[in-house]
Scaffold this active site. Structure first.
Site, PDB file in Angstrom:
ATOM      1  N   ASP A   1       0.846  -1.195   0.000  1.00  0.00           N
ATOM      2  CA  ASP A   1       0.000   0.000   0.000  1.00  0.00           C
ATOM      3  C   ASP A   1       0.884   1.248   0.000  1.00  0.00           C
ATOM      4  O   ASP A   1       1.417   1.625   1.043  1.00  0.00           O
ATOM      5  CB  ASP A   1      -0.905  -0.003   1.243  1.00  0.00           C
ATOM      6  CG  ASP A   1      -1.807   1.225   1.274  1.00  0.00           C
ATOM      7  OD1 ASP A   1      -2.731   1.275   0.452  1.00  0.00           O
ATOM      8  OD2 ASP A   1      -1.565   2.137   2.081  1.00  0.00           O
TER       9      ASP A   1
ATOM     10  N   TYR B   1       3.793   9.646   0.930  1.00  0.00           N
ATOM     11  CA  TYR B   1       4.663   8.980   1.899  1.00  0.00           C
ATOM     12  C   TYR B   1       6.150   9.265   1.595  1.00  0.00           C
ATOM     13  O   TYR B   1       7.029   8.960   2.399  1.00  0.00           O
ATOM     14  CB  TYR B   1       4.404   7.460   1.940  1.00  0.00           C
ATOM     15  CG  TYR B   1       2.970   7.078   2.316  1.00  0.00           C
ATOM     16  CD1 TYR B   1       2.114   7.980   2.946  1.00  0.00           C
ATOM     17  CD2 TYR B   1       2.480   5.800   2.034  1.00  0.00           C
ATOM     18  CE1 TYR B   1       0.810   7.635   3.265  1.00  0.00           C
ATOM     19  CE2 TYR B   1       1.162   5.447   2.361  1.00  0.00           C
ATOM     20  CZ  TYR B   1       0.343   6.368   2.964  1.00  0.00           C
ATOM     21  OH  TYR B   1      -0.951   6.013   3.288  1.00  0.00           O
TER      22      TYR B   1
ATOM     23  N   LYS C   1      -1.639   6.428  -4.380  1.00  0.00           N
ATOM     24  CA  LYS C   1      -2.735   7.368  -4.075  1.00  0.00           C
ATOM     25  C   LYS C   1      -2.425   8.766  -4.581  1.00  0.00           C
ATOM     26  O   LYS C   1      -1.285   9.237  -4.485  1.00  0.00           O
ATOM     27  CB  LYS C   1      -2.979   7.430  -2.558  1.00  0.00           C
ATOM     28  CG  LYS C   1      -3.115   6.067  -1.895  1.00  0.00           C
ATOM     29  CD  LYS C   1      -3.539   6.158  -0.440  1.00  0.00           C
ATOM     30  CE  LYS C   1      -3.428   4.810   0.242  1.00  0.00           C
ATOM     31  NZ  LYS C   1      -2.088   4.535   0.790  1.00  0.00           N
TER      32      LYS C   1
ATOM     33  N   HIS D   1      -6.707   9.874  -2.272  1.00  0.00           N
ATOM     34  CA  HIS D   1      -6.283   9.649  -0.883  1.00  0.00           C
ATOM     35  C   HIS D   1      -7.299  10.200   0.131  1.00  0.00           C
ATOM     36  O   HIS D   1      -7.616   9.556   1.124  1.00  0.00           O
ATOM     37  CB  HIS D   1      -4.914  10.315  -0.679  1.00  0.00           C
ATOM     38  CG  HIS D   1      -4.077   9.699   0.383  1.00  0.00           C
ATOM     39  ND1 HIS D   1      -2.712   9.565   0.286  1.00  0.00           N
ATOM     40  CD2 HIS D   1      -4.399   9.195   1.591  1.00  0.00           C
ATOM     41  CE1 HIS D   1      -2.234   9.004   1.381  1.00  0.00           C
ATOM     42  NE2 HIS D   1      -3.240   8.769   2.197  1.00  0.00           N
TER      43      HIS D   1
HETATM   44  N1  LIG Z   1      -5.606   5.934   3.287  1.00  0.00           N
HETATM   45  C1  LIG Z   1      -5.164   6.635   4.309  1.00  0.00           C
HETATM   46  O1  LIG Z   1      -5.534   7.813   4.495  1.00  0.00           O
HETATM   47  C2  LIG Z   1      -4.228   6.012   5.291  1.00  0.00           C
HETATM   48  C3  LIG Z   1      -4.066   6.606   6.566  1.00  0.00           C
HETATM   49  C4  LIG Z   1      -3.200   6.002   7.472  1.00  0.00           C
HETATM   50  C5  LIG Z   1      -2.499   4.859   7.106  1.00  0.00           C
HETATM   51  N2  LIG Z   1      -2.642   4.310   5.850  1.00  0.00           N
HETATM   52  C6  LIG Z   1      -1.891   3.072   5.452  1.00  0.00           C
HETATM   53  O2  LIG Z   1      -2.111   2.108   6.454  1.00  0.00           O
HETATM   54  C7  LIG Z   1      -0.853   1.572   6.876  1.00  0.00           C
HETATM   55  C8  LIG Z   1      -0.938   1.062   8.294  1.00  0.00           C
HETATM   56  O3  LIG Z   1      -1.251   2.099   9.224  1.00  0.00           O
HETATM   57  P1  LIG Z   1      -0.204   2.554  10.333  1.00  0.00           P
HETATM   58  O4  LIG Z   1       1.166   2.280   9.820  1.00  0.00           O
HETATM   59  O5  LIG Z   1      -0.532   3.943  10.752  1.00  0.00           O
HETATM   60  O6  LIG Z   1      -0.586   1.685  11.594  1.00  0.00           O
HETATM   61  P2  LIG Z   1      -0.634   0.117  12.000  1.00  0.00           P
HETATM   62  O7  LIG Z   1      -0.327  -0.736  10.825  1.00  0.00           O
HETATM   63  O8  LIG Z   1      -1.901  -0.056  12.723  1.00  0.00           O
HETATM   64  O9  LIG Z   1       0.534   0.034  13.065  1.00  0.00           O
HETATM   65  C9  LIG Z   1       1.867   0.068  12.668  1.00  0.00           C
HETATM   66  C10 LIG Z   1       2.788  -0.041  13.885  1.00  0.00           C
HETATM   67  O10 LIG Z   1       2.573  -1.295  14.541  1.00  0.00           O
HETATM   68  C11 LIG Z   1       3.819  -1.898  14.853  1.00  0.00           C
HETATM   69  N3  LIG Z   1       3.696  -3.359  14.611  1.00  0.00           N
HETATM   70  C12 LIG Z   1       3.376  -3.979  13.443  1.00  0.00           C
HETATM   71  N4  LIG Z   1       3.328  -5.319  13.604  1.00  0.00           N
HETATM   72  C13 LIG Z   1       3.628  -5.553  14.892  1.00  0.00           C
HETATM   73  C14 LIG Z   1       3.775  -6.749  15.642  1.00  0.00           C
HETATM   74  N5  LIG Z   1       3.552  -7.961  15.098  1.00  0.00           N
HETATM   75  N6  LIG Z   1       4.114  -6.638  16.942  1.00  0.00           N
HETATM   76  C15 LIG Z   1       4.322  -5.430  17.506  1.00  0.00           C
HETATM   77  N7  LIG Z   1       4.214  -4.260  16.847  1.00  0.00           N
HETATM   78  C16 LIG Z   1       3.879  -4.314  15.548  1.00  0.00           C
HETATM   79  C17 LIG Z   1       4.833  -1.295  13.902  1.00  0.00           C
HETATM   80  O11 LIG Z   1       6.068  -1.102  14.535  1.00  0.00           O
HETATM   81  P3  LIG Z   1       7.392  -1.957  14.087  1.00  0.00           P
HETATM   82  O12 LIG Z   1       7.841  -1.375  12.780  1.00  0.00           O
HETATM   83  O13 LIG Z   1       8.311  -1.699  15.224  1.00  0.00           O
HETATM   84  O14 LIG Z   1       6.946  -3.385  13.965  1.00  0.00           O
HETATM   85  C18 LIG Z   1       4.230   0.036  13.477  1.00  0.00           C
HETATM   86  O15 LIG Z   1       4.795   1.120  14.130  1.00  0.00           O
HETATM   87  C19 LIG Z   1       0.106   2.751   6.653  1.00  0.00           C
HETATM   88  O16 LIG Z   1       1.447   2.351   6.681  1.00  0.00           O
HETATM   89  C20 LIG Z   1      -0.388   3.255   5.315  1.00  0.00           C
HETATM   90  O17 LIG Z   1       0.101   2.442   4.262  1.00  0.00           O
HETATM   91  C21 LIG Z   1      -3.514   4.870   4.959  1.00  0.00           C
END
Ligand SMILES: NC(=O)c1ccc[n+]([C@@H]2O[C@H](COP(=O)([O-])OP(=O)(O)OC[C@H]3O[C@@H](n4cnc5c(N)ncnc54)[C@H](OP(=O)(O)O)[C@@H]3O)[C@@H](O)[C@H]2O)c1
Length: 326
Positions: A45, A50, A78, A111
């Site tokens: 994604d 980004y 996006k 987006h």
């Molecule tokens: N469309 C939109 O407007 C929008 C908005 C926000 C996000 N997004 C997309 O959604 C993706 C995911 O959201 P997000 O990155 O904010 O949050 P998330 O995926 O809910 O959380 C990511 C965090 O969780 C930790 N993590 C992942 N797996 C883990 C595990 N097995 N054990 C412990 N910790 C773990 C990671 O740290 P470590 O690296 O230390 O594992 C990371 O800092 C984004 O990267 C982006 O691509 C899209």
């Protein structure tokens, strides 16, 4: 596991997020993309905002040179909010394609439905001087260009993100090519049951962002009311029983419920555990019922920077009473 889109295409039911925010470098994200492909991920994604698509492109090139055919990959990108103008949509997509070293995207999202520019990393109090509400006629001008991307073969599908039911109703009424995926915030404490059911009933796949409740998001995206999914006693208890990290329970729940989570991790043990968790026994019906009951309606990505008037609240962005605010 694969999701069947309305076009007949198959989308892998888990993807790797690539938003490093303030804390993770482009190179670290690119390394995670490469490592994640090694452990089995095929869905990534991405987004121009980004700031790492060129580094991810180099990783994708290595993945394909290493023998993974392009057709096995599912790559999303996006359109950023300052590129909604008709003349900007196709060049923006072409720029992402050039950076990602691809001929086509599997899905290209708008987006956010708001055309308001704000710089990456800005504070929640930051407001664009030209901020506008959602204006459907303008959004449809952007969407016509998105449709053209499909005609040109630059995007196999187009998608929406951060939408609401009233906005999607208008989009489905007027679109020639409807969105295949709606990317939305989804995690155990923010299940959006109404919107989730609505998009599925209309043949649109729900993509789930922040599937773990984004535990390491920057301070500007936190409020004192926010709750922490991976510390929820129900999630922690199920994780304990299964001998996995609570993050893995969030991912299993998401995929079993029917959304496509896109967790970010740059640690191999973490992204591998998130992926492999899907190969073990599913959660029980009782687990699924218990997790359904811990929804707290806790939106983390509130979108304050998109507000267009003084004295507004972020709730105004999300059409809570079913009416699009102007
Ligand atoms: N469309 C939109 O407007 C929008 C908005 C926000 C996000 N997004 C997309 O959604 C993706 C995911 O959201 P997000 O990155 O904010 O949050 P998330 O995926 O809910 O959380 C990511 C965090 O969780 C930790 N993590 C992942 N797996 C883990 C595990 N097995 N054990 C412990 N910790 C773990 C990671 O740290 P470590 O690296 O230390 O594992 C990371 O800092 C984004 O990267 C982006 O691509 C899209």
């Amino acid at each position: 596991m694969m999701r069947h889109l309305y076009t007949g295409a198959l989308m892998p039911a888990i993807g790797l997020g690539t938003f490093g925010s303030d804390s993770v470098s482009a190179d670290a994200i690119a390394a995670a993309v490469k490592g994640a492909a090694e452990v089995g991920y095929r869905h990534f994604d991405c987004a121009s905002v980004y700031g790492n698509e060129d580094r991810i492109g180099a990783a994708l090139r290595q993945i394909m040179d290493g023998g993974v055919p392009r057709e096995e990959l599912w790559i999303a990108s996006k359109l950023w909010n300052d590129k909604h103008a008709e003349d900007d949509v196709i060049p923006s997509c072409r720029k992402s394609l050039a950076d990602l070293q691809l001929d086509y995207l599997d899905v290209y999202f708008v987006h956010w439905p708001f055309p308001n520019f704000h710089p990456p990393g800005c504070d929640v109090e930051s407001r664009s001087p030209n901020a506008q509400p959602y204006i459907h006629e303008n959004f449809m001008r952007t969407w016509r260009k998105m449709e053209e991307l499909v005609d040109l073969g630059l995007a196999r599908h187009i998608g929406a993100s951060n939408m609401t039911i009233p906005k999607l109703e208008l989009l489905l009424r007027d679109a020639r090519i409807k969105p295949a995926v709606n990317e939305m915030e989804l995690h155990p404490h923010f299940q959006q049951p109404e919107l989730f059911a609505w998009v599925r009933a209309h043949g649109i796949e729900p993509g789930g962002y922040c599937p773990l409740g984004s535990p390491n998001r920057p301070a500007r995206d936190r409020t004192p009311q926010d709750t922490v999914d991976i510390e929820d006693p129900v999630i922690v208890e199920i994780a304990g029983r299964l001998g996995v990290h609570p993050a893995v329970v969030c991912i299993k729940w998401a995929v079993q419920r029917g959304q496509t989570p896109i967790p970010l991790s740059t640690k191999r043990s973490h992204y591998q555990a998130n992926f492999e968790g899907l190969q073990s026994d599913p959660l029980t019906d009782e687990d699924m019922r218990r997790i359904a009951a811990i929804d707290r309606n806790c939106r983390l990505i509130k979108g304050q920077v998109f507000l267009w008037k003084k004295d507004q609240s972020w709730e105004d962005l999300w059409d809570l009473d079913g009416v699009i605010k102007s």
